[in-house]
Design a protein around this motif. Structure first.
Motif, PDB file in Angstrom:
ATOM      1  N   LEU A   1       0.880  -1.151   0.000  1.00 58.45           N
ATOM      2  CA  LEU A   1       0.000   0.000   0.000  1.00 58.45           C
ATOM      3  C   LEU A   1       0.923   1.208   0.000  1.00 58.45           C
ATOM      4  O   LEU A   1       1.803   1.325   0.858  1.00 58.45           O
ATOM      5  CB  LEU A   1      -0.878  -0.016   1.251  1.00 58.45           C
ATOM      6  CG  LEU A   1      -1.764   1.188   1.533  1.00 58.45           C
ATOM      7  CD1 LEU A   1      -2.747   1.412   0.389  1.00 58.45           C
ATOM      8  CD2 LEU A   1      -2.509   0.990   2.841  1.00 58.45           C
ATOM      9  N   ILE A   2       0.755   2.081  -0.985  1.00 56.63           N
ATOM     10  CA  ILE A   2       1.649   3.218  -1.159  1.00 56.63           C
ATOM     11  C   ILE A   2       0.860   4.500  -0.933  1.00 56.63           C
ATOM     12  O   ILE A   2      -0.221   4.677  -1.492  1.00 56.63           O
ATOM     13  CB  ILE A   2       2.235   3.230  -2.587  1.00 56.63           C
ATOM     14  CG1 ILE A   2       2.939   1.905  -2.871  1.00 56.63           C
ATOM     15  CG2 ILE A   2       3.160   4.425  -2.798  1.00 56.63           C
ATOM     16  CD1 ILE A   2       3.090   1.609  -4.350  1.00 56.63           C
ATOM     17  N   ALA A   3       1.413   5.391  -0.120  1.00 58.36           N
ATOM     18  CA  ALA A   3       0.809   6.704   0.112  1.00 58.36           C
ATOM     19  C   ALA A   3       1.832   7.761  -0.298  1.00 58.36           C
ATOM     20  O   ALA A   3       2.934   7.798   0.232  1.00 58.36           O
ATOM     21  CB  ALA A   3       0.435   6.876   1.581  1.00 58.36           C
ATOM     22  N   LEU A   4       1.452   8.599  -1.249  1.00 56.08           N
ATOM     23  CA  LEU A   4       2.324   9.667  -1.734  1.00 56.08           C
ATOM     24  C   LEU A   4       1.682  10.997  -1.357  1.00 56.08           C
ATOM     25  O   LEU A   4       0.558  11.287  -1.761  1.00 56.08           O
ATOM     26  CB  LEU A   4       2.499   9.549  -3.250  1.00 56.08           C
ATOM     27  CG  LEU A   4       3.395  10.580  -3.923  1.00 56.08           C
ATOM     28  CD1 LEU A   4       4.810  10.518  -3.363  1.00 56.08           C
ATOM     29  CD2 LEU A   4       3.412  10.339  -5.427  1.00 56.08           C
ATOM     30  N   TYR A   5       2.402  11.774  -0.555  1.00 59.48           N
ATOM     31  CA  TYR A   5       1.877  13.021  -0.022  1.00 59.48           C
ATOM     32  C   TYR A   5       2.480  14.232  -0.725  1.00 59.48           C
ATOM     33  O   TYR A   5       3.700  14.319  -0.881  1.00 59.48           O
ATOM     34  CB  TYR A   5       2.207  13.148   1.476  1.00 59.48           C
ATOM     35  CG  TYR A   5       1.616  12.074   2.330  1.00 59.48           C
ATOM     36  CD1 TYR A   5       0.414  12.267   2.988  1.00 59.48           C
ATOM     37  CD2 TYR A   5       2.275  10.855   2.509  1.00 59.48           C
ATOM     38  CE1 TYR A   5      -0.131  11.281   3.793  1.00 59.48           C
ATOM     39  CE2 TYR A   5       1.740   9.864   3.314  1.00 59.48           C
ATOM     40  CZ  TYR A   5       0.540  10.079   3.954  1.00 59.48           C
ATOM     41  OH  TYR A   5       0.012   9.095   4.752  1.00 59.48           O
ATOM     42  N   LYS A   6       1.629  15.191  -1.087  1.00 59.22           N
ATOM     43  CA  LYS A   6       2.084  16.468  -1.629  1.00 59.22           C
ATOM     44  C   LYS A   6       2.640  17.328  -0.492  1.00 59.22           C
ATOM     45  O   LYS A   6       2.452  17.014   0.678  1.00 59.22           O
ATOM     46  CB  LYS A   6       0.924  17.203  -2.310  1.00 59.22           C
ATOM     47  CG  LYS A   6       0.393  16.494  -3.523  1.00 59.22           C
ATOM     48  CD  LYS A   6      -0.809  17.237  -4.073  1.00 59.22           C
ATOM     49  CE  LYS A   6      -1.454  16.434  -5.194  1.00 59.22           C
ATOM     50  NZ  LYS A   6      -2.746  17.002  -5.590  1.00 59.22           N
TER      51      LYS A   6
ATOM     52  N   PRO B   1       7.139  18.332  -6.022  1.00 67.00           N
ATOM     53  CA  PRO B   1       5.820  18.679  -5.481  1.00 67.00           C
ATOM     54  C   PRO B   1       5.416  17.731  -4.344  1.00 67.00           C
ATOM     55  O   PRO B   1       4.405  17.944  -3.687  1.00 67.00           O
ATOM     56  CB  PRO B   1       4.893  18.520  -6.679  1.00 67.00           C
ATOM     57  CG  PRO B   1       5.560  17.520  -7.547  1.00 67.00           C
ATOM     58  CD  PRO B   1       7.042  17.738  -7.346  1.00 67.00           C
ATOM     59  N   TYR B   2       6.234  16.702  -4.121  1.00 63.55           N
ATOM     60  CA  TYR B   2       5.903  15.698  -3.107  1.00 63.55           C
ATOM     61  C   TYR B   2       6.764  15.866  -1.870  1.00 63.55           C
ATOM     62  O   TYR B   2       7.897  16.316  -1.924  1.00 63.55           O
ATOM     63  CB  TYR B   2       6.044  14.291  -3.693  1.00 63.55           C
ATOM     64  CG  TYR B   2       5.134  14.112  -4.870  1.00 63.55           C
ATOM     65  CD1 TYR B   2       3.763  13.991  -4.700  1.00 63.55           C
ATOM     66  CD2 TYR B   2       5.636  14.126  -6.168  1.00 63.55           C
ATOM     67  CE1 TYR B   2       2.910  13.874  -5.780  1.00 63.55           C
ATOM     68  CE2 TYR B   2       4.789  14.007  -7.259  1.00 63.55           C
ATOM     69  CZ  TYR B   2       3.424  13.882  -7.057  1.00 63.55           C
ATOM     70  OH  TYR B   2       2.581  13.771  -8.130  1.00 63.55           O
ATOM     71  N   TYR B   3       6.195  15.450  -0.738  1.00 65.30           N
ATOM     72  CA  TYR B   3       6.827  15.639   0.559  1.00 65.30           C
ATOM     73  C   TYR B   3       7.234  14.324   1.217  1.00 65.30           C
ATOM     74  O   TYR B   3       8.295  14.224   1.811  1.00 65.30           O
ATOM     75  CB  TYR B   3       5.857  16.395   1.479  1.00 65.30           C
ATOM     76  CG  TYR B   3       6.426  16.728   2.819  1.00 65.30           C
ATOM     77  CD1 TYR B   3       7.410  17.701   2.944  1.00 65.30           C
ATOM     78  CD2 TYR B   3       5.990  16.094   3.978  1.00 65.30           C
ATOM     79  CE1 TYR B   3       7.954  18.023   4.174  1.00 65.30           C
ATOM     80  CE2 TYR B   3       6.518  16.405   5.215  1.00 65.30           C
ATOM     81  CZ  TYR B   3       7.498  17.378   5.310  1.00 65.30           C
ATOM     82  OH  TYR B   3       8.036  17.687   6.537  1.00 65.30           O
ATOM     83  N   LEU B   4       6.361  13.313   1.091  1.00 65.00           N
ATOM     84  CA  LEU B   4       6.587  12.067   1.818  1.00 65.00           C
ATOM     85  C   LEU B   4       6.035  10.898   1.018  1.00 65.00           C
ATOM     86  O   LEU B   4       5.009  11.027   0.341  1.00 65.00           O
ATOM     87  CB  LEU B   4       5.856  12.139   3.170  1.00 65.00           C
ATOM     88  CG  LEU B   4       6.220  11.095   4.209  1.00 65.00           C
ATOM     89  CD1 LEU B   4       7.516  11.512   4.909  1.00 65.00           C
ATOM     90  CD2 LEU B   4       5.115  10.977   5.244  1.00 65.00           C
TER      91      LEU B   4
END
Length: 107
Positions: free
Chosen positions: A4-9, A52-55
């Motif tokens: 499960l992948i979560a890509l945060y702005k 544009p991504y943080y985490l």
């Protein structure tokens, strides 16, 4: 193995985001049954400058069934509810199957 992948702005307030993620969200997520490994990457840039991504958070499970069970569990529902409350507008969620994983040593 699946993940499960979560890509945060980028959040408006990185300090508040980090505090919530580290002290509330990650501990909730780590309680999900069947979770084999969790890897969190703080993004510091891109090859052409800023990102544009943080985490990026990757949560590994043995198979699709284990991932589905984890997401339907009380722990999974609690983590999802928390996620939508603090980062719903920032996060993109994805599901993936790991097709290759190799450690390259000696380079």
């Amino acid at each position: 193995m699946v993940k499960l992948i979560a890509l945060y702005k980028q959040p408006e307030d990185p300090k508040a985001f980090d505090e919530h993620y580290e002290n509330i969200h990650a501990p909730l997520a780590k309680k999900m049954p069947g979770l084999k490994r969790m890897e969190v990457t703080k993004i510091y840039g891109a090859p052409m400058g800023e990102s544009p991504y943080y985490l990026l958070a990757e949560m590994y499970f043995e198979n699709k069934e284990a991932l589905n069970q984890a997401m339907q569990s009380e722990e999974g529902k609690a983590a999802a509810k928390d996620l939508m409350g603090f980062a719903g507008k920032l996060v993109t969620m994805m599901l993936g199957e790991v097709t290759e994983s190799e450690v390259i040593e000696g380079r």
